[in-house]
Design a protein around this motif. Structure first.
Motif, PDB file in Angstrom:
ATOM      1  N   TYR A  11       0.831  -1.200   0.000  1.00 40.99           N
ATOM      2  CA  TYR A  11       0.000   0.000   0.000  1.00 40.99           C
ATOM      3  C   TYR A  11       0.874   1.261   0.000  1.00 40.99           C
ATOM      4  CZ  TYR A  11      -3.294  -3.398   2.021  1.00 40.99           C
ATOM      5  OH  TYR A  11      -4.068  -4.507   2.257  1.00 40.99           O
ATOM      6  N   TYR A  36       0.240   5.238   1.233  1.00 42.68           N
ATOM      7  CA  TYR A  36      -0.627   6.205   1.886  1.00 42.68           C
ATOM      8  C   TYR A  36       0.073   7.549   1.912  1.00 42.68           C
ATOM      9  CZ  TYR A  36      -3.421   2.369   3.901  1.00 42.68           C
ATOM     10  OH  TYR A  36      -4.222   1.267   4.088  1.00 42.68           O
ATOM     11  N   GLN A  43      -0.021  11.058   4.445  1.00 43.33           N
ATOM     12  CA  GLN A  43      -0.505  11.545   5.726  1.00 43.33           C
ATOM     13  C   GLN A  43      -0.365  13.055   5.772  1.00 43.33           C
ATOM     14  OE1 GLN A  43       1.561  10.316   9.372  1.00 43.33           O
ATOM     15  NE2 GLN A  43      -0.366  10.438  10.493  1.00 43.33           N
ATOM     16  N   LEU A  85      -4.487   8.926   7.538  1.00 45.91           N
ATOM     17  CA  LEU A  85      -3.800   8.330   6.395  1.00 45.91           C
ATOM     18  C   LEU A  85      -4.818   8.081   5.290  1.00 45.91           C
ATOM     19  CD1 LEU A  85      -1.965   7.431   8.929  1.00 45.91           C
ATOM     20  CD2 LEU A  85      -1.014   5.809   7.304  1.00 45.91           C
ATOM     21  N   LEU A 122      -5.415   6.429   1.462  1.00 46.71           N
ATOM     22  CA  LEU A 122      -4.849   5.427   0.563  1.00 46.71           C
ATOM     23  C   LEU A 122      -4.726   5.996  -0.857  1.00 46.71           C
ATOM     24  CD1 LEU A 122      -3.949   2.469   0.207  1.00 46.71           C
ATOM     25  CD2 LEU A 122      -6.351   1.907  -0.258  1.00 46.71           C
ATOM     26  N   TYR A 156      -2.843   0.693  -4.175  1.00 49.93           N
ATOM     27  CA  TYR A 156      -2.432  -0.513  -3.492  1.00 49.93           C
ATOM     28  C   TYR A 156      -2.258  -1.639  -4.507  1.00 49.93           C
ATOM     29  CZ  TYR A 156      -7.384  -1.943  -3.693  1.00 49.93           C
ATOM     30  OH  TYR A 156      -8.650  -2.279  -4.108  1.00 49.93           O
ATOM     31  N   GLU A 196      -8.177   5.969  -2.414  1.00 54.57           N
ATOM     32  CA  GLU A 196      -9.043   7.153  -2.253  1.00 54.57           C
ATOM     33  C   GLU A 196      -8.562   8.367  -3.037  1.00 54.57           C
ATOM     34  OE1 GLU A 196     -10.008   8.162   1.989  1.00 54.57           O
ATOM     35  OE2 GLU A 196      -8.539   6.577   2.358  1.00 54.57           O
ATOM     36  N   PHE A 220       3.706   7.069   3.352  1.00 53.88           N
ATOM     37  CA  PHE A 220       4.009   5.806   4.023  1.00 53.88           C
ATOM     38  C   PHE A 220       3.666   4.642   3.111  1.00 53.88           C
ATOM     39  CE2 PHE A 220       5.270   6.862   8.243  1.00 53.88           C
ATOM     40  CZ  PHE A 220       4.641   8.046   8.556  1.00 53.88           C
TER      41      PHE A 220
END
Lengths: 112, 112
Positions: B33, B35, B37, B43, B45, B48, B59, B90
Motif C-alpha cells: 500500500y 498512503y 498523511q 492516512l 490510501l 495498493y 481514495e 508511508f
C-alpha cells in the motif's frame, strides 16, 4: 465506500485516569486494527481484532470489537505519560478484503 | 530483518519535477500500500497492490502512478509534482491472511 470515524480527535488527560477512544465504521467488516504513532515516526501495530466480541489487552491498553454495532473501542487504564501519542484505527473492507481504511486519528496527551 | 524500507526519507522537489518513491519489503507479503498523511486527515490510501503485476486505485490516486513489477517492490511515481502533493508518504505491506500491516519509516516530500 467505507468510512471510518474516530472520536475524540484530541484528548488531554491526567495521569492515572481512565478513558476510551471510539472507532465507528460504515460498512460490514470483521477485521479491525489499532496503531500507535509517535510524532515524526512511523506507525506501530498495537492490536488486530478479527471477530465479533474480540478483546485484546496489552499493558494499560485494551481493545474490543463489536461488529454488529460497527464499533471498536480502545480503553486506556490509569494513563501514564508514555502513552502520549496519536492512535489510529483501521478497517479492512469485507469486499475483497484488500483495502485498509484509516480513521483520522486521536491525539492523546497525558498530563503529569 | 529490514521489514519495510522506503527510499528516500526526505526530498524537496520543484513544481513540475518528477520523482519515484521506492518501497521494498523482505517479508514475502502479497499486499502493498501507499498512503499519504496530512495534518488532521489521518492516512489516505493512494494506490495498493494485491500481488506482483497488479495495482489498484485508492481514495486519492490523482497525480500518482504505481508499479509492482517485482513482489518485493512497490514504486510510487509523481510525473509532475504539485505543491498539493507536499505530504508524508508511508508504504505498508501485509500477508494474505488478515494480519496487521507493517509500515515503512515514511518519506517526507516537499514540493515548492
Amino acid at each position: 465506500e467505507l468510512k471510518v470515524e474516530q472520536n475524540p480527535l484530541f484528548l488531554s488527560m491526567q495521569e492515572g485516569k481512565n478513558y476510551t477512544i471510539y472507532c465507528n465504521y460504515s460498512t460490514t467488516s470483521d477485521r479491525l486494527y489499532w496503531y500507535r504513532q509517535d510524532p515524526g515516526k512511523s506507525l506501530e501495530s498495537l492490536f488486530v481484532l478479527l471477530s465479533n466480541g474480540a478483546v485484546k489487552q496489552e499493558g494499560r491498553l485494551m481493545a474490543s470489537l463489536d461488529t454488529k454495532a460497527r464499533l471498536s473501542t480502545l480503553h486506556i487504564t490509569a494513563a501514564v505519560h508514555d502513552l502520549s501519542a496519536t492512535y489510529f484505527c483501521a478497517v479492512a473492507s469485507n469486499f475483497g478484503n484488500e483495502k485498509l481504511t484509516f480513521g483520522t486519528g486521536t491525539r492523546l496527551t497525558i498530563i503529569p | 530483518n529490514a521489514g519495510v524500507t522506503q527510499t528516500p526519507k526526505f526530498r524537496v522537489l520543484k513544481t513540475g519535477q518528477s520523482m519515484t518513491l521506492l518501497c521494498a519489503q523482505d517479508m514475502n507479503h502479497e499486499y502493498m500500500y501507499w498512503y499519504r498523511q496530512d495534518p488532521g486527515m489521518g492516512l489516505r490510501l493512494i494506490h495498493y497492490s494485491v500481488g506482483e503485476g497488479t495495482t489498484a486505485k485508492g481514495e486519492v490516486p490523482d497525480g500518482y502512478n504505481v508499479s509492482r513489477l517485482k513482489k518485493q517492490n512497490f514504486l510510487l511515481g509523481l510525473e509532475s509534482a504539485a505543491p498539493s502533493q507536499t505530504s508524508v508518504y508511508f508504504c505498508a505491506s501485509r500477508s494474505g491472511t488478515p494480519l496487521e500491516a507493517f509500515f515503512g519509516q515514511g518519506t517526507r516530500l516537499t514540493v515548492v
